[in-house]
Design a protein around this motif. Structure first.
Motif, short mmCIF file in Angstrom:
data_model
loop_
_atom_site.label_atom_id
_atom_site.label_comp_id
_atom_site.label_asym_id
_atom_site.label_seq_id
_atom_site.Cartn_x
_atom_site.Cartn_y
_atom_site.Cartn_z
N VAL A 74 0.83 -1.21 0.00
CA VAL A 74 0.00 0.00 0.00
C VAL A 74 0.86 1.26 0.00
O VAL A 74 0.50 2.27 -0.62
CB VAL A 74 -1.01 0.01 1.17
N ASP A 75 2.01 1.22 0.68
CA ASP A 75 2.89 2.39 0.68
C ASP A 75 3.42 2.68 -0.73
O ASP A 75 3.50 3.84 -1.16
CB ASP A 75 4.07 2.17 1.63
N LYS A 76 3.77 1.60 -1.43
CA LYS A 76 4.30 1.76 -2.80
C LYS A 76 3.26 2.39 -3.72
O LYS A 76 3.57 3.33 -4.47
CB LYS A 76 4.73 0.40 -3.34
N ASN A 77 2.03 1.90 -3.66
CA ASN A 77 1.00 2.42 -4.57
C ASN A 77 0.47 3.77 -4.12
O ASN A 77 0.12 4.62 -4.95
CB ASN A 77 -0.14 1.42 -4.71
N ALA A 78 0.39 3.99 -2.80
CA ALA A 78 -0.06 5.29 -2.31
C ALA A 78 0.89 6.39 -2.78
O ALA A 78 0.47 7.51 -3.09
CB ALA A 78 -0.16 5.28 -0.80
N LYS A 79 2.16 6.07 -2.85
CA LYS A 79 3.16 7.04 -3.31
C LYS A 79 2.85 7.50 -4.74
O LYS A 79 3.01 8.67 -5.09
CB LYS A 79 4.55 6.41 -3.26
N LYS A 80 2.37 6.57 -5.58
CA LYS A 80 2.03 6.93 -6.96
C LYS A 80 0.86 7.91 -7.00
O LYS A 80 0.82 8.82 -7.83
CB LYS A 80 1.69 5.66 -7.77
N PHE A 81 -0.11 7.71 -6.10
CA PHE A 81 -1.24 8.63 -6.06
C PHE A 81 -0.79 10.01 -5.56
O PHE A 81 -1.26 11.03 -6.07
CB PHE A 81 -2.36 8.08 -5.16
N TYR A 82 0.11 10.02 -4.59
CA TYR A 82 0.62 11.31 -4.11
C TYR A 82 1.39 12.04 -5.21
O TYR A 82 1.35 13.27 -5.31
CB TYR A 82 1.52 11.12 -2.88
N GLU A 83 2.08 11.28 -6.05
CA GLU A 83 2.86 11.89 -7.13
C GLU A 83 1.99 12.57 -8.18
O GLU A 83 2.49 13.35 -9.00
CB GLU A 83 3.74 10.83 -7.78
N LEU A 84 0.68 12.32 -8.16
CA LEU A 84 -0.22 13.06 -9.05
C LEU A 84 -0.16 14.56 -8.76
O LEU A 84 -0.45 15.37 -9.63
CB LEU A 84 -1.66 12.56 -8.90
#
Length: 499
Positions: A74-84
């Protein structure tokens, strides 16, 4: 009705992090960003919230498939959403992850606040992992989940339930009378129809074994995990500080009548029925408005990994740039209906509206202005009344359209002003030396200044580039000015090269 309170709170739904972000969520968060930027433009204190829903069973299964811990997944994928935030130029003020301690503490407090309406019983039902929700037989289409087109699992266990039926009459009155306004009205009518069909108590916990220990524990019962929707919805109060009941929470939620949820139509029931009833149970303030947008298809098909048609906002921005992506999603996609994405539509819109439209207009005006002088002092009251009236009208339109979430109509009205500028240039021929040349160019510079101001919430990067070329700072204005504007024209740089 326009909302006048100084504080303004806007949130997106929290996307699941079982996969990377796609342009469907990009649409939602860009819409929220425009609304947030517009309210800041109006001088309001804005709190713009987004984040990620990390406590679902689908995350557990996806992590197992990749052979990594759920936390790392979840940390790995949440980071992608934050990078938006960077690639889409978003202005959100907070990003909450439902695996955070502040969220867990708030979700447990919220459970206890609803305790009087919670009871435990044995239950058997059809559960869709994709939706993280139970379905009744009559809600399925050919035995399949209407959202994910898969057959739900038959689950039997003892869980906690929330007495939703208790709030049926009160919810109906709240929605009928627009105490909580649901936009558009077609979605409001859907929710009223659902309420009128009879509200049933709903399951709000999962057995810890089936949840594999992942999620927010039920206070006082170590065998149960909170249903992901029960805990996730409380993010809207947990981010501003519900767990501690701090001043920020009181200011932004409890004492603020100007609260807006922007969500997709598929999760409207969770927000307009379950969330409202839970807030009533906890004796907390309700949101003022819920705006439900439609879905985004690709070549008229639902985005799906199996169809390999999932469009990544990262790839789009890398190829075309941030503002072209923002513009297409806001202008081409109907705000309250489903819309379709194709690369052909995207490039047509880009070439016609951005490269040949706004980009070409900026280059023409800057070039003609430099040919006459690099500095212009414009006293706005001396400008053509028609020119000022046109600019003022567009500000009125933008205000009205954005209050109604008509992003596409608002942009169309601005592009109508761009079209007017093109016609004005052809009519007045300001490249020719005559007694009207200087005044014509001043009118055009004033209009371009206003266009840059008008597009700020939609295309902030482009607006900044235009202001830089004009050598002037943006201002919070509403169209008609009685002041002096000083322009220091700089060399024109292409905004949108043709594809």
């Amino acid at each position: 009705m326009p909302l006048k309170q100084k504080n303004f709170y806007v949130s997106t739904a929290l996307p699941y992090v079982n996969s990377a972000p796609h342009i469907g969520f990009a649409l939602e968060i860009i819409q929220a960003d425009v609304i947030a930027r517009n309210h800041r433009f109006l001088g309001e204190e804005v709190f713009f919230l987004t984040g990620t829903d990390e406590n679902s069973l689908k995350n557990v299964k996806a992590a197992q498939e990749q052979g990594i811990s759920v936390k790392n997944f979840v940390d790995k994928n949440a980071k992608k959403f934050y990078e938006l935030k960077e690639i889409l130029n978003l202005s959100f003020d907070d990003f909450i992850k439902t695996s955070e301690e502040r969220h867990k503490n708030g979700a447990e407090k919220f459970w206890r606040a609803c305790k009087k309406d919670i009871y435990k019983k044995a239950y058997k039902g059809l559960y869709c992992v994709g939706c993280e929700a139970f379905y009744k037989e009559n809600e399925l289409i050919n035995g399949l989940c209407p959202e994910h087109n898969i057959r739900p699992e038959l689950i039997e266990e003892e869980n906690y339930f929330f007495t939703l039926s208790k709030y049926q009459k009160r919810l109906k009155k709240i929605i009928q009378e627009d105490e909580v306004e649901i936009i558009p009205k077609t979605r409001k009518n859907e929710i009223l129809s659902f309420i009128n069909s009879g509200l049933e108590d709903f399951c709000i916990s999962r057995d810890i074994k089936r949840s594999q220990g992942w999620g927010v524990p039920v206070p006082g019962d170590s065998t149960q995990i909170q249903w992901t929707w029960f805990d996730a919805l409380s993010n809207y109060i947990n981010a501003p500080g519900y767990a501690d009941d701090n001043k920020k929470f009181q200011k932004l939620w409890q004492k603020n009548e100007n609260k807006l949820h922007i969500i997709g139509k598929g999760v409207l029931r969770f927000h307009a029925v379950y969330w409202l009833s839970m807030l009533l149970s906890a004796n907390l303030s309700l949101p003022k408005r819920i705006f439900a947008h439609g879905y985004l298809t690709v070549n008229n098909e639902k985005m799906s990994k199996s169809l390999r048609n999932v469009v990544s906002p990262f790839e789009l921005v890398e190829k075309y740039g941030t503002d072209p992506v923002r513009y297409f999603l806001l202008r081409e996609i109907p705000p309250t209906k489903d819309g379709d994405f194709t690369y052909e539509k995207f490039e047509n819109r880009y070439n016609s509206d951005m490269a040949s439209g706004l980009g070409n207009l900026v280059a023409r005006i800057i070039k003609m202005a430099i040919g006459l002088n690099s500095k212009f002092q414009i006293q706005t009251k001396s400008l053509s009344p028609e020119i000022q009236a046109r600019a003022s009208k567009i500000y009125e339109n933008r205000k009205k359209f954005l209050e109604e979430f008509k992003f596409n109509d608002s942009l169309k009205s601005i592009w109508d002003l761009i079209g007017f500028c093109d016609r004005y240039i052809e009519k007045e021929k300001p490249w020719q030396k005559n007694e009207k040349q200087k005044n014509t160019i001043k009118n055009l510079l004033y209009l371009l200044f206003n266009i840059a101001n008008l597009i700020q919430p939609f295309l902030p990067e482009t607006a900044e580039k235009i202001f830089k070329q004009l050598g002037i700072k943006p201002e919070k204005i509403t169209g008609k000015l009685n002041k002096i504007l000083n322009f220091k024209i700089k060399e024109a740089k292409p905004l949108f090269p043709k594809l």
